[in-house]
Motif scaffolding. Structure first.
Motif, PDB file in Angstrom:
ATOM      1  N   THR A 351       0.996  -1.238  -0.180  1.00  0.00           N
ATOM      2  CA  THR A 351      -0.665  -0.265  -0.304  1.00  0.00           C
ATOM      3  C   THR A 351       1.041   0.848  -0.107  1.00  0.00           C
ATOM      4  O   THR A 351       1.642   0.833   0.373  1.00  0.00           O
ATOM      5  N   CYS A 352       0.201   2.225  -0.269  1.00  0.00           N
ATOM      6  CA  CYS A 352       1.169   3.723  -0.553  1.00  0.00           C
ATOM      7  C   CYS A 352       1.510   4.226   0.776  1.00  0.00           C
ATOM      8  O   CYS A 352       0.584   4.554   1.201  1.00  0.00           O
ATOM      9  N   PRO A 353       2.978   4.476   1.202  1.00  0.00           N
ATOM     10  CA  PRO A 353       2.617   5.625   2.306  1.00  0.00           C
ATOM     11  C   PRO A 353       1.946   6.408   2.784  1.00  0.00           C
ATOM     12  O   PRO A 353       1.919   6.628   3.974  1.00  0.00           O
ATOM     13  N   GLU A 354       1.950   6.963   1.763  1.00  0.00           N
ATOM     14  CA  GLU A 354       1.894   8.357   1.164  1.00  0.00           C
ATOM     15  C   GLU A 354       0.055   8.825   1.282  1.00  0.00           C
ATOM     16  O   GLU A 354      -0.624   9.160   2.544  1.00  0.00           O
ATOM     17  N   CYS A 355      -0.800   7.870   0.808  1.00  0.00           N
ATOM     18  CA  CYS A 355      -2.107   7.933   0.076  1.00  0.00           C
ATOM     19  C   CYS A 355      -2.708   6.618   0.921  1.00  0.00           C
ATOM     20  O   CYS A 355      -4.276   6.743   1.333  1.00  0.00           O
ATOM     21  N   GLY A 356      -2.125   5.345   1.126  1.00  0.00           N
ATOM     22  CA  GLY A 356      -2.894   4.380   1.899  1.00  0.00           C
ATOM     23  C   GLY A 356      -3.772   3.982   1.053  1.00  0.00           C
ATOM     24  O   GLY A 356      -4.102   2.262   1.611  1.00  0.00           O
ATOM     25  N   ARG A 369       3.912   1.014  -8.075  1.00  0.00           N
ATOM     26  CA  ARG A 369       3.968   2.581  -7.384  1.00  0.00           C
ATOM     27  C   ARG A 369       2.746   2.401  -7.435  1.00  0.00           C
ATOM     28  O   ARG A 369       1.755   2.250  -7.792  1.00  0.00           O
ATOM     29  N   CYS A 370       2.828   4.272  -7.041  1.00  0.00           N
ATOM     30  CA  CYS A 370       1.511   5.065  -7.065  1.00  0.00           C
ATOM     31  C   CYS A 370       1.183   5.856  -7.911  1.00  0.00           C
ATOM     32  O   CYS A 370       2.470   6.906  -7.276  1.00  0.00           O
ATOM     33  N   ARG A 371       0.366   6.188  -8.433  1.00  0.00           N
ATOM     34  CA  ARG A 371       0.077   6.759  -9.816  1.00  0.00           C
ATOM     35  C   ARG A 371       0.155   7.922  -8.759  1.00  0.00           C
ATOM     36  O   ARG A 371       0.784   8.791  -9.693  1.00  0.00           O
ATOM     37  N   ASP A 372      -0.381   8.105  -7.900  1.00  0.00           N
ATOM     38  CA  ASP A 372      -1.167   9.586  -7.537  1.00  0.00           C
ATOM     39  C   ASP A 372       0.208  10.370  -7.202  1.00  0.00           C
ATOM     40  O   ASP A 372       0.142  11.300  -7.172  1.00  0.00           O
ATOM     41  N   CYS A 373       1.309   9.573  -5.385  1.00  0.00           N
ATOM     42  CA  CYS A 373       2.180  10.503  -5.024  1.00  0.00           C
ATOM     43  C   CYS A 373       3.614   9.904  -5.587  1.00  0.00           C
ATOM     44  O   CYS A 373       4.204  10.451  -5.499  1.00  0.00           O
ATOM     45  N   SER A 374       3.825   8.992  -6.727  1.00  0.00           N
ATOM     46  CA  SER A 374       4.591   8.539  -7.260  1.00  0.00           C
ATOM     47  C   SER A 374       5.101   7.530  -6.433  1.00  0.00           C
ATOM     48  O   SER A 374       6.998   8.076  -6.929  1.00  0.00           O
ATOM     49  N   THR A 375       5.068   7.040  -5.499  1.00  0.00           N
ATOM     50  CA  THR A 375       5.890   6.366  -4.657  1.00  0.00           C
ATOM     51  C   THR A 375       6.035   5.579  -5.311  1.00  0.00           C
ATOM     52  O   THR A 375       5.493   4.702  -6.589  1.00  0.00           O
ATOM     53  N   HIS A 376       7.189   5.031  -4.748  1.00  0.00           N
ATOM     54  CA  HIS A 376       7.716   3.407  -5.316  1.00  0.00           C
ATOM     55  C   HIS A 376       7.453   1.872  -4.594  1.00  0.00           C
ATOM     56  O   HIS A 376       8.669   2.460  -3.162  1.00  0.00           O
TER      57      HIS A 376
END
Ligand code: ZN
Length: 421
Positions: A351-356, A369-376
């Protein structure tokens, strides 16, 4: 000392019972002035249980002279239902102390519990060691008779069964046994006495449903406790009773083996990894595959094992277990299993650490990756699994237990136990 082995007086249709024949023989020996040291009830390979009920053989150890004992054995065999073609009684009689049983006869006893032996081998061996043979019908009972004669030397784990018999005129009729008194007595003496009742189903396991002369049989590690349970049971009159020394509840049928070594009509203790999710099939039977060293083995918990199936269903791929049971048609019929190692985490999409929110694949071998937050994330994340199993042994309930299978209540296992009572 005289050693008598006797077997296969069972008739499924007519309701004789080898234990009853041995009980009568013990009585006849006492009437003749002999002392009965013990009566053994020996369970043989459960894989041949369909041929006679429970595949039991009996031995009597007595100080009555062998020739006199032999005449009494012949009289008792006359009672055997030889009109039934499936009933082929046999007996051996030897002038032999229980501590002086020939090694070859002891080895034969082990083989008869773990494999299938043929009457010709029994005949040859009986003659070689000088045991007198008595046969009726096709003489198939000689296998059990000789095995029972060797059992005292072959095995060292013994339990007890106190069997009460019915008055003859009641044979074949419904048994009058007060179930509440059975449950109360069983509770009072557990775990010295076991497999008397099945609490989950409310069934009094000690009372058979077959037309045989047995009223009830109380099993346990302490013969006095078995007799005390029997005395506390309210029932129709007891015609006679015998406390047998037995290999029931000892797991003596199990052989340690690698997965690739198992064979039909034998029982094994094998260790492997769960290789596929457990599957419930038609009829409510639960199957699970084990794997080790490149070999796979199907294991099954059949419908009559009731709640035990939930334990099997709770297994997951990667769990390491030891499974015990008889193999037939290439499938191990589970009697018990031990959880050695449980899978406690699973690999999940991170899960994305920014948006969950759940991340998505960034392409083959590219991680997530998370498309919204660009996390990887480099790969899958580990998530703790809640498991309904613990380390240790699980078993079928008393109502589904084979005579020879060792109940966990007896103790002495190599891991914690979760007994069914
Ligand atoms: Zn995000």
């Amino acid at each position: 000392m005289t050693l008598v082995g006797i077997d296969d007086t069972d008739s499924r249709e007519r309701g004789m019972c080898t234990t009853y024949a041995a009980s009568r023989l013990a009585g006849a020996i006492r009437d003749a002035g002999g002392c009965v040291e013990r009566v053994l009830l020996v369970r043989l390979n459960p894989a041949v249980e369909h041929k006679t009920r429970g595949n039991a053989a009996l031995a009597v150890h007595t100080d009555l002279a062998a020739d006199r004992a032999r005449r009494l054995v012949e009289e008792v065999l006359e009672m055997a239902e030889t009109d039934d073609p499936h009933t082929n009684p046999g007996a051996v009689v030897a002038d032999c102390a229980p501590g002086a049983i020939p090694d070859a006869v002891a080895d034969f006893a082990v083989d008869a519990v773990r494999t299938i032996q043929d009457p010709a081998a029994a005949k040859t061996l009986a003659d070689a060691v000088g045991f007198a043979r008595i046969e009726r019908g096709n003489g198939r009972g000689l296998v059990g008779a000789l095995a029972a004669a060797g059992a005292w030397e072959a095995f060292d784990d013994w339990t007890y069964e106190h069997i009460a018999y019915r008055e003859r005129e009641r044979w074949g009729t419904e048994r009058d046994v007060d179930t509440e008194s059975v449950f109360a007595a069983a509770d009072a003496h557990y775990p010295a006495v076991w497999d008397t009742v099945d609490r989950a189903s409310g069934y009094p396991v000690c009372v058979p449903r077959t037309p045989c002369p047995v009223l009830y049989g109380i099993r346990g590690d302490d013969p006095d406790a078995c007799r005390q349970v029997a005395e506390s049971i309210e029932s129709e009159p007891v015609a006679e009773s015998t406390t047998f020394v037995t290999n029931q509840g000892t797991d003596v049928h199990l052989q340690d083996a690698a997965l690739g070594e198992v064979a039909d009509a034998r029982a094994f203790r094998v260790t492997g990894e769960v290789a596929a999710e457990p599957e419930t099939r038609e009829g409510g039977h639960v199957f699970v595959d084990l794997a080790a060293d490149g070999t796979r083995l199907a294991c099954a918990a059949f419908e009559p094992t009731k709640g035990f199936r939930d334990r099997v269903r709770a297994l997951r791929v990667g769990d390491r277990i030891t499974a015990c049971g008889e193999v037939g048609d290439g499938t191990l019929k589970l009697e018990k299993f031990a959880v050695r190692e449980l899978v406690t985490t699973e690999r999940v999409t991170p899960t994305c650490p920014e948006c969950g929110r759940s991340m998505s694949s960034a392409g083959r071998d590219q991680g997530y990756r998370c498309r919204d937050c660009s996390t990887h994330a480099d790969g899958k994340a580990a998530r703790t699994l809640a498991r309904d199993l613990e380390r240790g042994w699980y078993e079928v309930p008393p109502v589904a237990r084979r005579h020879i299978a060792k109940p966990l209540a007896r103790g002495g296992f190599d891991a914690p136990t979760h007994p069914e009572r």
